[in-house]
Design a protein around this motif. Structure first.
Motif, PDB file in Angstrom:
ATOM      1  N   LYS A  93       0.939  -1.210  -0.121  1.00 41.62           N
ATOM      2  CA  LYS A  93       0.269   0.039  -0.073  1.00 41.62           C
ATOM      3  C   LYS A  93       0.787   0.838  -0.108  1.00 41.62           C
ATOM      4  CE  LYS A  93      -3.574  -3.045   2.703  1.00 41.62           C
ATOM      5  NZ  LYS A  93      -2.751  -3.883   3.673  1.00 41.62           N
ATOM      6  N   TYR A 157      -1.142  -1.418   7.271  1.00 40.67           N
ATOM      7  CA  TYR A 157      -1.852  -0.126   7.289  1.00 40.67           C
ATOM      8  C   TYR A 157      -1.289   1.177   7.075  1.00 40.67           C
ATOM      9  CZ  TYR A 157      -5.628   2.955   4.888  1.00 40.67           C
ATOM     10  OH  TYR A 157      -6.204   4.022   4.707  1.00 40.67           O
ATOM     11  N   GLU A 193      -6.060  -7.471   7.813  1.00 43.51           N
ATOM     12  CA  GLU A 193      -6.813  -5.696   7.225  1.00 43.51           C
ATOM     13  C   GLU A 193      -7.067  -4.394   7.933  1.00 43.51           C
ATOM     14  OE1 GLU A 193      -5.972  -5.284   4.338  1.00 43.51           O
ATOM     15  OE2 GLU A 193      -5.434  -7.618   3.267  1.00 43.51           O
ATOM     16  N   CYS A 195      -7.818  -0.832   8.872  1.00 44.60           N
ATOM     17  CA  CYS A 195      -8.046  -0.081   8.245  1.00 44.60           C
ATOM     18  C   CYS A 195      -8.792   1.237   8.415  1.00 44.60           C
ATOM     19  CB  CYS A 195      -8.753  -0.218   6.808  1.00 44.60           C
ATOM     20  SG  CYS A 195      -9.261   0.883   5.728  1.00 44.60           S
TER      21      CYS A 195
END
Length: 215
Positions: A93, A157, A193, A195
């Motif tokens: 990312k 992230y 994940e 976020c």
């Protein structure tokens, strides 16, 4: 998913990059790779960054690295690492306000759940420039010499160039640029994940190529 298409080395169906509208309609295949592709994410310039497993005429275990593609399916090219055998570079990312990306380097052809080491890299000097990747997570050595393992990290992230949300087992961690971690939350099951739920700037929308939409 390319139905009825399987990787040459195992009984696993091939998954490639697709796009769709916000409501899930108008599904369109962007890539026709013969091998696995995973974890697509938008770059600020509008390209899609993803892991592409590339083993046409090369070792089938050693080259799952970072590639990019335009949202219309054109411009497939190496982003980083196609000459660095031995790691799966995944879950990449872009880091805000920088030219860097954060990714997980998972050993060999990948640990379960994409576990490995958190790495920051900059591809501005070229897709295979030595010393550009910088590992920030603590090193975890296995008996076979590979880095990573069941205590590895996953799904980073980037909040900024110095702080990252990271999953490890059932814990949500905050990791700084020196690899120091602080547990933010511990769940009963495995976490994936992390976020933040907040607005972010829309990435650039590149113009379609001249052949976009042609049969």
């Amino acid at each position: 998913m390319l139905f009825q298409s399987y990787v040459p080395c195992w009984r696993t169906q091939v998954a490639t990059v697709y796009r769709c509208d916000a409501d899930g309609g108008n599904v369109r295949m962007l890539s026709n790779n013969a091998e696995q592709e995973n974890t697509p994410w938008m770059l600020p310039d509008g390209r899609v960054l993803y892991m592409r497993w590339e083993y046409v005429d090369r070792n089938q275990l050693l080259y799952p690295h970072l590639w990019s593609i335009n949202p219309d399916g054109s411009g497939v090219m190496v982003y980083f690492g196609n000459q660095y055998p031995g790691y799966v570079m995944i879950d990449a990312k872009p880091i805000p306000d920088s030219t860097q990306v954060v990714a997980v380097f998972s050993p060999h052809h990948g640990n379960r759940e994409h576990e490995g080491n958190v790495v920051v890299l900059d591809a501005q000097a070229g897709p295979d420039r030595p010393l550009r990747p910088r590992q920030i997570s603590p090193k975890i050595a296995l008996a076979n010499g590979w880095m990573g393992g069941p205590d590895g990290f996953r799904d980073p992230y980037p909040l900024s160039a110095d702080f990252f949300l990271v999953a490890q087992g059932n814990r949500l961690l905050l990791m700084d640029g020196q690899g120091r971690t602080q547990t933010l939350y511990e769940a009963e099951t495995m976490l994936h994940e992390p976020c933040p739920l907040q607005p972010r700037p829309r990435e650039r929308v590149p113009p379609p190529s001249w052949w976009a939409g042609r049969p």
